[in-house]
Write an enzyme that holds these catalytic residues in place. Structure first.
Site, short mmCIF file in Angstrom:
data_model
loop_
_atom_site.label_atom_id
_atom_site.label_comp_id
_atom_site.label_asym_id
_atom_site.label_seq_id
_atom_site.Cartn_x
_atom_site.Cartn_y
_atom_site.Cartn_z
N GLY A 225 0.80 -1.21 0.00
CA GLY A 225 0.00 0.00 0.00
C GLY A 225 0.83 1.26 0.00
O GLY A 225 0.46 2.27 -0.61
N THR A 226 1.96 1.23 0.69
CA THR A 226 2.83 2.40 0.74
C THR A 226 3.31 2.79 -0.65
O THR A 226 3.32 3.97 -1.03
CB THR A 226 4.03 2.14 1.67
OG1 THR A 226 3.57 2.03 3.01
CG2 THR A 226 5.05 3.26 1.58
N ASN B 284 -7.21 3.87 9.59
CA ASN B 284 -6.59 2.62 10.02
C ASN B 284 -6.47 2.46 11.52
O ASN B 284 -6.18 1.37 12.00
CB ASN B 284 -5.20 2.47 9.37
CG ASN B 284 -4.30 3.64 9.68
OD1 ASN B 284 -4.69 4.80 9.52
ND2 ASN B 284 -3.08 3.36 10.10
N GLN C 176 -7.55 -0.15 4.18
CA GLN C 176 -8.37 -0.66 5.29
C GLN C 176 -9.83 -0.80 4.91
O GLN C 176 -10.63 -1.29 5.71
CB GLN C 176 -8.24 0.27 6.50
CG GLN C 176 -6.91 0.17 7.23
CD GLN C 176 -6.79 -1.09 8.06
OE1 GLN C 176 -7.70 -1.91 8.12
NE2 GLN C 176 -5.67 -1.25 8.73
N SER D 65 -4.17 -3.37 -0.54
CA SER D 65 -3.06 -4.24 -0.17
C SER D 65 -3.58 -5.60 0.27
O SER D 65 -4.65 -5.68 0.90
CB SER D 65 -2.23 -3.61 0.95
OG SER D 65 -1.05 -4.34 1.20
N HIS E 120 -2.39 -7.99 2.41
CA HIS E 120 -2.26 -8.54 3.76
C HIS E 120 -3.39 -8.10 4.70
O HIS E 120 -3.57 -8.69 5.76
CB HIS E 120 -0.90 -8.21 4.36
CG HIS E 120 -0.72 -6.79 4.78
ND1 HIS E 120 -0.51 -5.77 3.88
CD2 HIS E 120 -0.70 -6.21 6.01
CE1 HIS E 120 -0.36 -4.63 4.53
NE2 HIS E 120 -0.47 -4.88 5.82
N THR F 21 10.27 -7.80 -12.78
CA THR F 21 9.65 -9.11 -12.83
C THR F 21 8.44 -9.17 -11.90
O THR F 21 8.52 -8.77 -10.74
CB THR F 21 10.67 -10.19 -12.42
OG1 THR F 21 11.79 -10.11 -13.29
CG2 THR F 21 10.05 -11.57 -12.50
N CYS G 175 3.25 0.93 11.39
CA CYS G 175 4.30 1.78 10.81
C CYS G 175 4.88 2.77 11.82
O CYS G 175 5.85 3.45 11.52
CB CYS G 175 3.74 2.55 9.62
SG CYS G 175 3.11 1.46 8.32
#
Length: 359
Positions: free
Chosen positions: A50-51, A130, A160, A180, A182, A219, A305
């Site tokens: 996401g960053t 978040n 989120q 994202s 995760h 890649t 973070c």
């Protein structure tokens, strides 16, 4: 080494049978993510997280709109990926307006409208906070921009919000949308950026071999992409029921935890179903996290973070010192049940009863 006697570093993997199979799978996985996001597959570009998506959207958004102006509007409660990017752009001569929340974390649409200027190139506002769980009115903001500032681009960090609240690229109306894997049970190290049709001929984030439609060379992370797509498929199964269950668990947690002395619920009612922000007033949050962790209860002192530092969200709420010091975040998934909440509540009460407040 990709096969018997084959070394892939100097050959065109995509032209081999293995490479063709992998390329087909990436195409299918992109379509899976796009369908969940409510957009076309060629509008989805895979990122590392996401960053990266936030950085890409903001930097390319202001670059595209450089002739319009050098003004950005965002909020004081964004993820660090957004705030740090905006701070860097300030060093390059951009002017940034940081909208302040009220004491519940709400951002007023009228405040955003008032902040817009003729030279506003970009607005960046998250879909779901978040740390607090507040849901921000991205669709309403998009409609307002179309009337008042039609050239201003809109980015939303939806990390989120994706598959936790209504999150359709077309319905929200943002030009950039970050997600994202995760956060929905997928692997770390893979995310995606939606780039809408108004963003024409964006310059590549990374130059090179032409992957991701020529916009992000390198890649492809085929294993992570496959994991992302599978997580999307699993989360979408009976999604409405999962969201209802998570909302019930959140409400149960708020009720159960409210009985603990000195505990204050910070999240406003009606927020996202998977986040509850609380404070054990006077007890330092990192001590709480460490103590409950030793008892097998995993909570956090805010966004991962921040690494133990007070977050910008807590600072923006202007909470009393003792309240701010004890802020912790509870996050829920589809598998969280009342037994998990009871264990957390019991552990928090033991911490309250056996440890002295330090503030």
């Amino acid at each position: 080494e990709i096969g018997s006697g084959l070394v892939g570093s100097e050959m065109c993997i995509r032209d081999s049978p293995y490479g063709a199979q992998a390329a087909k799978r990436v195409k299918e996985d992109r379509a899976t993510v796009a369908q969940a996001l409510g957009c076309a597959p060629d509008e989805v570009f895979f990122t590392s997280c996401g960053t990266e998506g936030d950085n890409w959207a903001i930097r390319k958004g202001v670059e595209m709109n450089r002739r319009k102006g050098r003004h950005i509007v965002t909020t004081a409660v964004e993820h660090a990926a957004v705030l740090e990017t905006c701070k860097d752009l300030e060093q390059q001569g951009y002017e940034v307006t940081y909208l302040k929340p009220d004491k519940t974390g709400h951002i007023a649409v009228d405040d955003l409208r008032a902040a817009l200027r003729p030279d506003t190139a970009l607005v960046s506002m998250m879909l779901v906070n978040n740390e607090l769980g507040n849901i921000y009115p991205i669709a309403e903001i998009a409609r307002g921009l179309a009337v008042k500032n039609p050239q201003t681009l809109l980015h939303t960090d939806a990390v989120q919000g994706f598959l936790k609240v209504p999150c359709s690229a077309k319905t929200l109306g943002a030009d950039f949308l970050t997600i994202s894997a995760h956060k929905i049970g997928g692997p770390k190290g893979i995310g995606a950026l939606y780039i809408g049709p108004r963003v024409r001929n964006p310059k590549p984030l990374l130059a090179g071999g032409g992957q991701e439609g020529g916009l992000r060379a390198g890649t492809e992370a085929t294993a992570q992409i496959a994991g992302f797509a599978r997580a999307v498929e699993l989360r979408r199964e009976n999604l409405e029921e999962k969201l209802r269950c998570m909302a019930k668990i959140r409400d149960y947690a708020a009720e159960r935890l409210s009985a603990i002395p000195d505990l204050k619920i910070l999240s406003a009612p009606g927020g996202a179903p998977h986040i509850l922000s609380i404070s054990l007033v006077g007890w330092p949050s990192q001590n709480i996290v460490n103590d409950l962790g030793s008892q097998g209860v995993c909570i956090s002192a805010g966004s991962a973070c921040h690494q133990g530092k007070a977050s910008q969200v807590v600072a923006a709420l202007k909470l009393p010192k003792r309240v701010a010091a004890g802020v912790i975040r509870l996050s829920f998934g589809p598998e969280t049940d009342k037994g998990d909440i009871d264990a957390c509540a019991d552990a928090l009460r033991r911490h309250h009863d056996t440890r002295m407040p330090m503030l």
